[in-house]
Design an enzyme around this catalytic site. Structure first.
Site, PDB file in Angstrom:
ATOM      1  N   GLU A 168       0.808  -1.223   0.000  1.00  0.00           N
ATOM      2  CA  GLU A 168       0.000   0.000   0.000  1.00  0.00           C
ATOM      3  C   GLU A 168       0.844   1.278   0.000  1.00  0.00           C
ATOM      4  OE1 GLU A 168      -2.972  -0.155   3.083  1.00  0.00           O
ATOM      5  OE2 GLU A 168      -3.954  -1.878   2.180  1.00  0.00           O
ATOM      6  N   GLU A 369      -5.170  -8.781   0.383  1.00  0.00           N
ATOM      7  CA  GLU A 369      -5.827  -8.515   1.672  1.00  0.00           C
ATOM      8  C   GLU A 369      -7.302  -8.238   1.415  1.00  0.00           C
ATOM      9  OE1 GLU A 369      -4.297  -5.405   4.274  1.00  0.00           O
ATOM     10  OE2 GLU A 369      -2.235  -5.934   3.748  1.00  0.00           O
TER      11      GLU A 369
HETATM   12  C1  BG6 Z   1      -4.270  -2.569   5.291  1.00  0.00           C
HETATM   13  C2  BG6 Z   1      -2.873  -2.726   5.758  1.00  0.00           C
HETATM   14  O1  BG6 Z   1      -4.467  -1.233   4.991  1.00  0.00           O
HETATM   15  O2  BG6 Z   1      -5.325  -2.814   6.149  1.00  0.00           O
HETATM   16  C3  BG6 Z   1      -2.721  -3.416   7.104  1.00  0.00           C
HETATM   17  O3  BG6 Z   1      -2.019  -3.313   4.810  1.00  0.00           O
HETATM   18  C4  BG6 Z   1      -3.849  -3.033   8.017  1.00  0.00           C
HETATM   19  O4  BG6 Z   1      -1.465  -3.094   7.614  1.00  0.00           O
HETATM   20  C5  BG6 Z   1      -5.166  -3.479   7.370  1.00  0.00           C
HETATM   21  O5  BG6 Z   1      -3.710  -3.524   9.300  1.00  0.00           O
HETATM   22  C6  BG6 Z   1      -6.410  -3.215   8.187  1.00  0.00           C
HETATM   23  O6  BG6 Z   1      -6.536  -1.872   8.497  1.00  0.00           O
HETATM   24  P1  BG6 Z   1      -6.517  -1.360  10.003  1.00  0.00           P
HETATM   25  O7  BG6 Z   1      -6.216   0.092   9.907  1.00  0.00           O
HETATM   26  O8  BG6 Z   1      -7.869  -1.633  10.549  1.00  0.00           O
HETATM   27  O9  BG6 Z   1      -5.451  -2.103  10.692  1.00  0.00           O
END
Ligand code: BG6
Length: 472
Positions: A168, A369
């Site tokens: 990201e 993800e």
């Molecule tokens: C993504 C990232 O943006 O989302 C992770 O690659 C992150 O590092 C995940 O943990 C979930 O978002 P958040 O802010 O709820 O942890």
């Protein structure tokens, strides 16, 4: 009619985490910007929980990886922390304990029959490089990143066949230089655009080095992980559509185009030139970006972006910002994940798949993800002590159905990774929202498989699942 969705042969059923969010900072020779930020402003983190211990993966990686195998995952992404692997940030000389640790993690992953996917940067810049050089504002830091990557390739390239340069990268630009959600919380549009260029250059330079070292000939592949947030216009008016195209150029195509096509979107360059905020670059650097395109793409998808034309009077005093060209649109009735405050819109999976098929050469890609962070999951524990996270299973199924549709229409998607295998530390949200297939009790450090962990095992074994009865 057969209701079963079957995915392509060899499909990756896996999950992702990152070094800074899972390992704990034990024995690292350097501090990252998050280690440092927590030290100076612990109250910025939920319940003042910082990155010191996180999910203790540094100490428990063997048990953790065995649990990943137990829930049927065939692939796993984590990241190598620059601040752990490298002793001398200028030369790229490795730290002995860092080498030992990542060797052990990689070997253990492989011996569990799981494909390791190693990422090199997950927001975790060494703080010294920010203090000395201004971090990603500096092209010297780009060079140092290449040295770190080279060290990692030489040490682990014999066993790791899937590498990614950044996770990201647009979040570095947004969080650190525009919208103040990551340290150093600078608000400076011009610097932000230079950082955008430099990080693209860093990714391409690492890819170039990867190829020079002959890792491709040894079966290695290298890609990048991008969070694609498709920009949907409020209406089909020309103004709303134009606003969504510009938002898309800033937040998606600004990395997607260079990574896959080797050049920036013309529209973006044109606007930045017009506004006097175009980055500084040389012909040689542009050539590196042009040649350093990826072998594959990882796509993180959580939420869409809703956009409307800029409304009169909505300009602010932050100086030049991309938001000059659009307003975010708060769509009435949108479906929300109330804990994270993100919209849930599974159909974007299909739109992303088709966009890659039609506009990005149908490059091999995977969902790197996708997930649902939920607060207070203890209230769903049943008598056997298992968290019954049916909402998460449903969330995955809905997204997978749309992904499957994209694949069946020819999109070249080879896998689906969720965020995250084991509840992990979420930056300033710390342990507020949990995403894992496996729950962590922060006090006892006990780890237990949730209902979704049992579900993914079946999906992975069957390479598919039965459709939800009703399309949402
Ligand atoms: C993504 C990232 O943006 O989302 C992770 O690659 C992150 O590092 C995940 O943990 C979930 O978002 P958040 O802010 O709820 O942890």
């Amino acid at each position: 009619m057969d209701n079963k969705l079957i995915f392509p042969e060899g499909f990756w059923w896996g999950s992702a985490t990152s070094g800074p969010q899972s390992e704990g900072s034990f024995n690292k020779p350097h501090e990252s910007i998050f280690d440092y930020w927590y030290k100076i402003e612990p109250e910025a983190f939920f319940d003042k929980v910082g990155p010191r211990i996180t999910s203790n993966f540094y100490n428990s990686y063997k048990e953790d990886l065995a649990m990943l195998k137990e829930i049927g995952l065939n692939s796993f992404r984590t990241s190598i922390q620059w601040t752990r692997l490298i002793k001398d940030l200028e030369t790229g000389e490795p730290d002995e304990d860092g080498v030992r640790f990542y060797n052990a993690v990689i070997d253990e992953t492989i011996s569990n029959g799981i494909i390791p996917v190693m990422n090199l940067h997950h927001f975790d810049l060494p703080i010294e490089l920010y203090e000395k050089y201004g971090g990603w504002e500096s092209k010297h830091v780009v060079k140092l990143f290449v040295r770190f990557a080279e060290t990692a390739f030489k040490l682990f390239g014999d066993r790791v066949k899937y590498w990614t340069t950044f996770n990201e990268p647009i979040v570095i630009v947004e969080g650190q230089y525009l919208y103040e959600f990551h340290y150093p919380k600078v608000v400076d549009g011009k610097k932000a655009m230079q950082v955008l260029y430099n990080v693209n250059l860093a990714s391409a330079s690492v890819i170039k080095r990867f190829r020079e070292l002959g890792l491709q000939e040894q079966g290695g592949k290298i890609g990048i992980i991008l969070n694609l947030t498709p920009a949907y216009p409020r209406s089909d008016s020309d103004e709303d559509i134009e606003a969504s195209r510009i938002a898309d150029a800033f937040f998606n195509a600004s990395f997607l185009d260079p990574a896959v096509k080797g050049s920036f979107p013309e529209k973006l360059v044109e606007l930045l030139k017009m506004d006097g905020v175009l980055w500084e670059s040389t012909v040689e650097e542009d050539r590196v970006i042009n040649e350093g395109t990826v072998d594959f793409l990882g796509v993180n998808y959580y939420q869409p972006r809703r956009v409307k034309a800029k409304e009169a009077g909505s300009l602010d005093d932050r100086g030049w910002m991309p938001d000059k060209y659009f307003d975010n649109y708060d769509m009435p009735g949108k479906r929300m994940n109330p804990y994270r405050g993100w919209e849930i819109y599974p159909k974007a999976m299909y739109d992303i798949a088709i966009n890659i098929r039609d506009n990005y050469d149908n490059i091999p890609w995977f969902i790197s993800e996708n997930g649902m962070g939920v607060q207070g999951e203890e209230k769903y524990v049943n008598e056997e002590g298992i968290i019954e996270d049916d909402y998460r299973i449903e969330f995955f199924k809905e997204h997978l159905q749309y992904l499957h549709q994209g694949i069946s229409e020819g999109s070249n998607c080879f896998g689906y990774h969720t965020w995250t295998p084991i509840d992990c530390w979420s930056w300033t949200n710390a342990y507020k929202n949990r995403y894992g297939f496996i729950a962590v009790d922060l006090k006892t450090k006990n780890k237990t498989i949730k209902k979704s962990g049992r579900w993914i095992k079946e999906v992975s074994e069957n390479n598919g699942f039965y459709k939800l009865s009703q399309d949402k």
